[in-house]
Design an enzyme around this catalytic site. Structure first.
Site, mmCIF file in Angstrom:
data_model
loop_
_atom_site.group_PDB
_atom_site.id
_atom_site.type_symbol
_atom_site.label_atom_id
_atom_site.label_comp_id
_atom_site.label_asym_id
_atom_site.label_seq_id
_atom_site.Cartn_x
_atom_site.Cartn_y
_atom_site.Cartn_z
ATOM 1 C CB ALA A 9 -1.843 15.585 -8.696
ATOM 2 N N GLY A 10 1.390 14.754 -8.006
ATOM 3 C CA GLY A 10 2.555 15.315 -7.314
ATOM 4 C C GLY A 10 3.683 15.697 -8.269
ATOM 5 N NE ARG A 14 12.010 12.799 -2.675
ATOM 6 C CZ ARG A 14 11.538 11.887 -1.835
ATOM 7 N NH1 ARG A 14 12.378 11.089 -1.194
ATOM 8 N NH2 ARG A 14 10.242 11.742 -1.648
ATOM 9 C CE LYS A 21 6.901 10.225 -8.137
ATOM 10 N NZ LYS A 21 7.268 10.276 -6.701
ATOM 11 C CB THR A 79 -2.255 12.057 -0.201
ATOM 12 O OG1 THR A 79 -2.081 12.178 1.216
ATOM 13 C CG2 THR A 79 -0.902 11.808 -0.834
ATOM 14 C CG ASP A 103 4.844 7.452 -6.116
ATOM 15 O OD1 ASP A 103 3.850 6.868 -5.648
ATOM 16 O OD2 ASP A 103 5.535 8.262 -5.468
ATOM 17 C CG ASN A 224 9.597 8.819 -3.539
ATOM 18 O OD1 ASN A 224 8.514 9.245 -3.935
ATOM 19 N ND2 ASN A 224 9.692 7.948 -2.565
ATOM 20 C CG ASN A 373 22.806 -18.110 -52.343
ATOM 21 O OD1 ASN A 373 22.726 -18.306 -51.127
ATOM 22 N ND2 ASN A 373 23.944 -17.858 -52.953
HETATM 23 C C1 UD1 Z 1 2.582 8.829 1.317
HETATM 24 C C2 UD1 Z 1 1.805 8.675 2.627
HETATM 25 C C3 UD1 Z 1 2.617 7.821 3.603
HETATM 26 C C4 UD1 Z 1 2.980 6.500 2.973
HETATM 27 C C5 UD1 Z 1 3.666 6.701 1.619
HETATM 28 C C6 UD1 Z 1 3.814 5.381 0.895
HETATM 29 C C7 UD1 Z 1 0.558 10.741 2.862
HETATM 30 C C8 UD1 Z 1 0.488 12.051 3.559
HETATM 31 N N1 UD1 Z 1 1.583 9.965 3.203
HETATM 32 O O1 UD1 Z 1 3.767 9.551 1.600
HETATM 33 O O2 UD1 Z 1 1.896 7.592 4.794
HETATM 34 O O3 UD1 Z 1 3.837 5.764 3.828
HETATM 35 O O4 UD1 Z 1 2.863 7.555 0.760
HETATM 36 O O5 UD1 Z 1 4.486 5.521 -0.341
HETATM 37 O O6 UD1 Z 1 -0.295 10.407 2.081
HETATM 38 N N2 UD1 Z 1 -0.030 13.348 -4.718
HETATM 39 C C9 UD1 Z 1 -1.062 13.998 -5.354
HETATM 40 N N3 UD1 Z 1 -1.418 15.236 -4.911
HETATM 41 C C10 UD1 Z 1 -0.812 15.835 -3.869
HETATM 42 C C11 UD1 Z 1 0.244 15.164 -3.216
HETATM 43 C C12 UD1 Z 1 0.609 13.903 -3.662
HETATM 44 O O7 UD1 Z 1 -1.640 13.474 -6.301
HETATM 45 O O8 UD1 Z 1 -1.215 16.955 -3.522
HETATM 46 C C13 UD1 Z 1 0.353 11.997 -5.204
HETATM 47 C C14 UD1 Z 1 1.790 11.907 -5.616
HETATM 48 O O9 UD1 Z 1 1.930 12.234 -7.004
HETATM 49 C C15 UD1 Z 1 2.103 10.447 -5.356
HETATM 50 C C16 UD1 Z 1 1.200 10.092 -4.189
HETATM 51 O O10 UD1 Z 1 0.209 11.088 -4.145
HETATM 52 O O11 UD1 Z 1 1.764 9.632 -6.449
HETATM 53 C C17 UD1 Z 1 1.955 10.049 -2.856
HETATM 54 O O12 UD1 Z 1 2.470 11.323 -2.587
HETATM 55 P P1 UD1 Z 1 3.923 11.497 -1.974
HETATM 56 O O13 UD1 Z 1 4.181 12.949 -1.803
HETATM 57 O O14 UD1 Z 1 4.909 10.701 -2.719
HETATM 58 O O15 UD1 Z 1 3.666 10.890 -0.513
HETATM 59 P P2 UD1 Z 1 4.719 10.232 0.459
HETATM 60 O O16 UD1 Z 1 5.482 11.302 1.151
HETATM 61 O O17 UD1 Z 1 5.482 9.212 -0.276
HETATM 62 CA CA CA Z 2 5.917 8.638 -2.539
#
Ligand code: UD1
Ligand code: CA
Length: 452
Positions: A9-10, A14, A21, A79, A103, A224, A373
């Site tokens: 959902a993120g 970047r 993504k 998350t 991702d 990312n 041919n």
């Molecule tokens: C997250 C972890 C971190 C870990 C890393 C590994 C958390 C807070 N941190 O960090 O400990 O080391 O992954 O890659 O979980 N997403 C949603 N909804 C939201 C926010 C995010 O679905 O509200 C999804 C994003 O689309 C993505 C995943 O969750 O697929 C991870 O989110 P991201 O913001 O990339 O977390 P990181 O900062 O990478």
């Molecule tokens: Ca990530």
């Protein structure tokens, strides 16, 4: 029993892209397709994708994949908040929940199996994947006691300088006993640098939680930005090439070759430099492809040779030689023992066995029989400016150099077309057809012209 949830959902800010993504492509598959593929052999009873940012685009792109459920996270508050969205759907569920990130596309199925096995064997409340990274920046840090039991996960931004020295990172891949997680999820707080509901905070509240170290830390690479996308592609290519070389395929100068992992190769295939194999391509034993070729969504039989050519959406039977500089595209079928040579383009065309098109031709919407041919420079004029028309050529027919076949047209079996002819009407079997003006000779031309 296992249910898989995929976080997707993120924003993916970047990537600097209009495309969500998780829909970016990595070696022939979208990121999220790879994540789904890695979990499929676990036979999950449900697969739930959490979508939010550009949810409609993500859903539309995944429509063809069966048995996916989409759960909307309309605002992205972290998350933990994402997983909270599952609560109403899993009220009576008593099994395990495997949480994957949309991702993180390079995870191996074996790794997930191992995670599940340890989780179930030890009857953990949660089991998480961890890795020791030389550069752990950006990842959550995992703190364990001597028994490998997780005490705490702290996000990079929330770590003290001391805590940042811990190189053991959270891969973002978790297996939860759902009933335990469901109890702590509603109580998550946002006391952190990002003011978000963190899933790792839920982990910290469960017990016992075990950490499983990855053998190959590359598996947890998260995408990312475009640089990480390129790094993931390199890792994937290395994996794919190692797999095929181990299976008996020769790759000459592997660094210059790219292979999608949807491609299938048989032993004793030889791939020469600067060759790219994409999509649903299958190449049978003894074939030699390249140098300098692109094969996409095509089936090549045994002992086929392709040299400096492009072959897409086509079928080529055993022993046929393609190129140099040939282009086969959209529904071409070439029989066995044929030759399609220099500067020949085939489109939507079927050639019978032992038929040759050796030089400088264009055949479009054409069906040719066996042992035909096609002379150098033969062209089908298949387009009248509005519509495409078919050309049929019977068995053993030969066209002379520089013939034009104006379609729709049918040439029978054993027809000979004289060189330089423009054929506009059907030709029955066994005919020689000549369609050009007779040569005219005017003797002593120079003398007459100058009036001598
Ligand atoms: C997250 C972890 C971190 C870990 C890393 C590994 C958390 C807070 N941190 O960090 O400990 O080391 O992954 O890659 O979980 N997403 C949603 N909804 C939201 C926010 C995010 O679905 O509200 C999804 C994003 O689309 C993505 C995943 O969750 O697929 C991870 O989110 P991201 O913001 O990339 O977390 P990181 O900062 O990478
Ligand atoms: Ca990530």
């Amino acid at each position: 029993m296992i249910i898989v949830a995929i976080l997707a959902a993120g924003r993916g800010t970047r990537m600097k892209s209009d495309l969500p993504k998780v829909l970016h492509s990595l070696g022939g598959l979208k990121l999220i397709e790879r994540v789904l593929e890695s979990a499929r052999p676990l036979a999950p009873s449900r697969q739930m994708v959490i979508v939010g940012h550009q949810a409609e685009l993500v859903k539309a792109a995944m429509q063809s994949i069966q048995s996916l459920e989409f759960v909307e996270q309309t605002v992205q508050l972290g998350t933990g908040h994402a997983i909270q969205q599952l609560l109403p759907y899993l009220e009576d569920y008593t099994g395990d929940l495997l949480v994957l990130s949309g991702d993180v596309p390079l995870l191996r199925t074996e790794t997930l199996k191992q995670l599940l096995q340890i989780h179930q064997e030890h009857q953990n409340a949660a089991t998480i994947l961890t890795a020791h990274l030389s550069d752990p920046k950006g990842y959550g840090r995992v703190f364990c006691n001597a028994e490998n039991i997780v005490q705490q996960i702290i996000e990079d931004r929330d770590c003290t300088p001391d805590q940042k020295q811990n190189c053991r990172v959270n891969a973002g891949i978790y297996c939860f006993r759902w009933q335990d997680l469901a109890k702590v999820l509603p109580h998550l707080q946002t006391h952190n640098a990002q003011k978000e509901y963190y899933l790792p905070d839920a982990v910290s509240q469960l017990s016992p939680v075990m950490a499983v170290d990855l053998q190959d830390y590359q598996e947890i690479l998260g995408i990312n930005d475009r640089l990480q996308l390129a790094t993931a592609y390199e890792i994937l290519q290395r994996r794919i090439k190692e797999k095929w070389m181990t299976a008996g395929v020769t790759l000459i100068d592997p660094a210059s070759i790219t292979i999608d992992d949807t491609v299938e190769l048989q032993p004793d295939v030889i791939i020469e430099p600067q060759t790219h194999l994409r999509g649903n391509t299958v190449i049978h034993t003894g074939s030699r492809i390249g140098p300098g070729s692109l094969i996409e969504n095509s089936q090549l039989g045994e002992n086929v040779k392709v040299l400096y050519s492009v072959v897409t959406d086509s079928i080529v039977q055993a022993g046929t030689r393609i190129g140099p500089y040939a282009h086969l595209r959209s529904h071409v079928e070439v029989g066995a023992g044929c030759r399609v040579g220099n500067f020949v383009e085939l489109k939507n065309t079927l050639l019978g066995d032992k038929t040759n098109v050796a030089h400088l031709s264009y055949l479009g919407d054409t069906t040719a029989g066996i042992r035909v041919n096609i002379g150098a420079g033969t062209i089908t004029a298949n387009y009248d400016g509005a519509n495409k028309h078919p050309t049929k050529i019977g068995d053993r027919t030969a066209t002379g150099a520089n013939s034009v076949l104006v379609s729709p047209i049918t040439l029978g079996d054993d027809v000979y077309v004289a060189a330089g002819s423009t054929i506009t009407e059907d030709v029955p079997d066994d005919c020689l057809v000549i369609a050009r003006t007779r040569q005219v000779l005017k003797p002593d031309w120079r003398k007459k012209k100058s009036g001598e």
